[in-house]
Scaffold this motif. Structure first.
Motif, PDB file in Angstrom:
ATOM      1  N   THR A  40       0.830  -1.206   0.000  1.00 51.05           N
ATOM      2  CA  THR A  40       0.000   0.000   0.000  1.00 51.05           C
ATOM      3  C   THR A  40       0.860   1.249   0.000  1.00 51.05           C
ATOM      4  O   THR A  40       1.767   1.388   0.816  1.00 51.05           O
ATOM      5  CB  THR A  40      -0.927   0.009   1.231  1.00 51.05           C
ATOM      6  N   ILE A  41       0.552   2.164  -0.915  1.00 53.22           N
ATOM      7  CA  ILE A  41       1.199   3.475  -0.959  1.00 53.22           C
ATOM      8  C   ILE A  41       0.333   4.471  -0.214  1.00 53.22           C
ATOM      9  O   ILE A  41      -0.864   4.605  -0.490  1.00 53.22           O
ATOM     10  CB  ILE A  41       1.398   3.949  -2.416  1.00 53.22           C
ATOM     11  N   LEU A  42       0.938   5.171   0.755  1.00 49.63           N
ATOM     12  CA  LEU A  42       0.250   6.234   1.481  1.00 49.63           C
ATOM     13  C   LEU A  42       0.546   7.561   0.795  1.00 49.63           C
ATOM     14  O   LEU A  42       1.707   7.981   0.713  1.00 49.63           O
ATOM     15  CB  LEU A  42       0.749   6.306   2.920  1.00 49.63           C
ATOM     16  N   HIS A 210      -5.168   7.585   0.802  1.00 47.68           N
ATOM     17  CA  HIS A 210      -4.974   9.031   0.816  1.00 47.68           C
ATOM     18  C   HIS A 210      -5.272   9.575   2.204  1.00 47.68           C
ATOM     19  O   HIS A 210      -6.371   9.367   2.741  1.00 47.68           O
ATOM     20  CB  HIS A 210      -5.912   9.671  -0.222  1.00 47.68           C
ATOM     21  N   MET A 211      -4.295  10.265   2.805  1.00 48.69           N
ATOM     22  CA  MET A 211      -4.468  10.896   4.111  1.00 48.69           C
ATOM     23  C   MET A 211      -4.472  12.406   3.969  1.00 48.69           C
ATOM     24  O   MET A 211      -3.721  12.970   3.166  1.00 48.69           O
ATOM     25  CB  MET A 211      -3.359  10.476   5.074  1.00 48.69           C
ATOM     26  N   HIS A 212      -5.315  13.055   4.772  1.00 47.38           N
ATOM     27  CA  HIS A 212      -5.388  14.522   4.779  1.00 47.38           C
ATOM     28  C   HIS A 212      -5.721  14.987   6.187  1.00 47.38           C
ATOM     29  O   HIS A 212      -6.743  14.590   6.762  1.00 47.38           O
ATOM     30  CB  HIS A 212      -6.455  15.007   3.792  1.00 47.38           C
ATOM     31  N   LEU A 213      -4.830  15.801   6.764  1.00 46.41           N
ATOM     32  CA  LEU A 213      -5.037  16.384   8.088  1.00 46.41           C
ATOM     33  C   LEU A 213      -5.432  15.330   9.129  1.00 46.41           C
ATOM     34  O   LEU A 213      -6.369  15.500   9.905  1.00 46.41           O
ATOM     35  CB  LEU A 213      -6.097  17.491   8.025  1.00 46.41           C
ATOM     36  N   GLY A 214      -4.704  14.215   9.109  1.00 46.78           N
ATOM     37  CA  GLY A 214      -4.861  13.213  10.147  1.00 46.78           C
ATOM     38  C   GLY A 214      -5.997  12.237   9.963  1.00 46.78           C
ATOM     39  O   GLY A 214      -6.301  11.464  10.875  1.00 46.78           O
ATOM     40  N   THR A 215      -6.621  12.227   8.793  1.00 45.06           N
ATOM     41  CA  THR A 215      -7.696  11.272   8.526  1.00 45.06           C
ATOM     42  C   THR A 215      -7.483  10.633   7.155  1.00 45.06           C
ATOM     43  O   THR A 215      -6.731  11.142   6.325  1.00 45.06           O
ATOM     44  CB  THR A 215      -9.079  11.948   8.543  1.00 45.06           C
ATOM     45  N   LEU A 238      -0.166   6.880 -11.018  1.00 46.16           N
ATOM     46  CA  LEU A 238      -0.130   7.205  -9.600  1.00 46.16           C
ATOM     47  C   LEU A 238       0.257   8.667  -9.401  1.00 46.16           C
ATOM     48  O   LEU A 238      -0.272   9.346  -8.509  1.00 46.16           O
ATOM     49  CB  LEU A 238       0.850   6.279  -8.878  1.00 46.16           C
ATOM     50  N   TYR A 239       1.156   9.157 -10.222  1.00 48.91           N
ATOM     51  CA  TYR A 239       1.549  10.575 -10.142  1.00 48.91           C
ATOM     52  C   TYR A 239       0.345  11.476 -10.383  1.00 48.91           C
ATOM     53  O   TYR A 239       0.131  12.455  -9.647  1.00 48.91           O
ATOM     54  CB  TYR A 239       2.644  10.861 -11.167  1.00 48.91           C
ATOM     55  N   GLU A 240      -0.469  11.160 -11.387  1.00 46.72           N
ATOM     56  CA  GLU A 240      -1.647  11.971 -11.689  1.00 46.72           C
ATOM     57  C   GLU A 240      -2.664  11.937 -10.559  1.00 46.72           C
ATOM     58  O   GLU A 240      -3.245  12.966 -10.189  1.00 46.72           O
ATOM     59  CB  GLU A 240      -2.290  11.487 -12.991  1.00 46.72           C
ATOM     60  N   TRP A 245      -5.167  14.648  -5.844  1.00 45.47           N
ATOM     61  CA  TRP A 245      -5.522  14.573  -4.420  1.00 45.47           C
ATOM     62  C   TRP A 245      -4.896  15.724  -3.635  1.00 45.47           C
ATOM     63  O   TRP A 245      -5.559  16.344  -2.791  1.00 45.47           O
ATOM     64  CB  TRP A 245      -5.058  13.243  -3.842  1.00 45.47           C
ATOM     65  N   LEU A 246      -3.628  16.007  -3.897  1.00 41.52           N
ATOM     66  CA  LEU A 246      -2.944  17.061  -3.143  1.00 41.52           C
ATOM     67  C   LEU A 246      -3.474  18.444  -3.494  1.00 41.52           C
ATOM     68  O   LEU A 246      -3.519  19.336  -2.633  1.00 41.52           O
ATOM     69  CB  LEU A 246      -1.436  16.980  -3.395  1.00 41.52           C
ATOM     70  N   ARG A 247      -3.896  18.654  -4.734  1.00 42.06           N
ATOM     71  CA  ARG A 247      -4.532  19.926  -5.109  1.00 42.06           C
ATOM     72  C   ARG A 247      -5.824  20.125  -4.320  1.00 42.06           C
ATOM     73  O   ARG A 247      -6.098  21.214  -3.804  1.00 42.06           O
ATOM     74  CB  ARG A 247      -4.833  19.953  -6.611  1.00 42.06           C
ATOM     75  N   VAL A 248      -6.616  19.063  -4.236  1.00 41.08           N
ATOM     76  CA  VAL A 248      -7.867  19.136  -3.477  1.00 41.08           C
ATOM     77  C   VAL A 248      -7.578  19.380  -2.000  1.00 41.08           C
ATOM     78  O   VAL A 248      -8.256  20.185  -1.343  1.00 41.08           O
ATOM     79  CB  VAL A 248      -8.690  17.845  -3.680  1.00 41.08           C
TER      80      VAL A 248
END
Length: 286
Positions: A40-42, A210-215, A238-240, A245-248
């Motif tokens: 799994t890639i985080l 995908h993790m964002h702000l601890g969730t 995966l890059y795309e 995800w990071l833009r969002v």
């Protein structure tokens, strides 16, 4: 139908963690279930909680919550630590001990390299390590290769990786990822890997999260993803996926800043900081 807990190699429930009592949670009530043999890639921005999660899974941070469930290989990582779990993180290379004047051959033997001679030698060749290097006189990338050789030469069942390929050149990194994938497939071993480098990773994972702000905004999902729209026959790379995800993530965080969350970037205050006032007073460069 939900699989029973014992079918998961890594199983986390109700995990909340703060680095201090007065700080907001770095991880906020997260759950995670990974099957044996998965890779799994985080994905997540800096500060998303990836490193904290990996350190907790490795038993490096203690969780006291009664409802918290953190198991690897069916064992509580705090009360009945499982065997066969390897954690490799970036902080290792900063340790003064591994920057001392010690020859690589002696260093590897000091951690039991002679007990795993066959795997050690495969890794020495793959990582292009010189046994006569002196640890204090090599580059960060070369020191990272020694760390990987040391950490991977004993067979592992669960491998927790936190950005450990960041210093490697592209050839060594590619060879390493192929080795880890083959090792995982041959032995049914499980990998959880947090990284910001997605080039050349498309064929590596079985799942992406995908993790964002601890969730978790996206729980571990089988990879590759299907095409993103009806007019495309090509699955996204995966890059795309990571870039979108990071833009969002950044857009969400900036909306939260408008609602009172502490903001990042340049400060718009018209009143100068005390430090600016002090240093301006003694600025003779003009």
């Amino acid at each position: 139908m939900t699989a029973p807990d014992y079918e998961y190699e890594i199983n986390v429930k109700n995990l909340t963690f703060s680095h201090s009592p007065d700080s907001p949670p770095s991880l906020d009530n997260i759950s995670l279930a990974l099957p044996k043999g998965s890779r799994t890639i985080l994905v997540g921005a800096n500060g998303a909680g990836k490193s904290t999660l990996l350190q907790i899974l490795a038993g490096k941070r203690l969780i006291l919550g009664e409802d918290t469930f953190v198991h690897i290989k069916g064992h509580d990582v705090f009360r009945n630590s499982p065997q066969g779990v390897t954690f490799l993180g970036t902080e290792w290379a900063m340790n003064p001990v591994v920057r001392g004047d010690i020859v690589v051959a002696d260093f590897l033997n000091s951690v039991g390299g002679y007990r795993h001679a066959a795997r050690r030698d495969v890794l020495l060749d793959l990582l292009d390590v010189d046994l006569d290097w002196h640890m204090h006189a090599i580059s960060d990338g070369e020191r990272r290769r020694v760390q990987l050789c040391m950490g991977l030469m004993a067979p592992w069942d669960v491998l927790l990786l936190d950005e450990v390929t960041v210093d490697l050149d592209v050839l060594v990194r590619d060879d390493l990822l192929k080795f880890l994938k083959a090792d995982s497939e041959e032995r049914g071993a499980t990998i959880l890997y947090a990284t910001h480098i997605f080039d050349g990773l498309n064929a590596f994972p079985t799942h992406v999260a995908h993790m964002h702000l601890g969730t978790f905004t996206t729980q571990p999902t089988p990879w590759p993803f299907p095409p993103t729209n009806a007019t495309s026959t090509r699955p996204p790379t995966l890059y795309e996926v990571a870039l979108e995800w990071l833009r969002v993530d950044r857009a969400k965080r900036r909306e939260l800043e408008k609602q009172g969350r502490k903001s990042r970037g340049a400060r718009k205050d018209t009143v100068p900081l005390d430090s600016e006032t002090f240093y301006k007073k003694y600025d003779y460069s003009h």
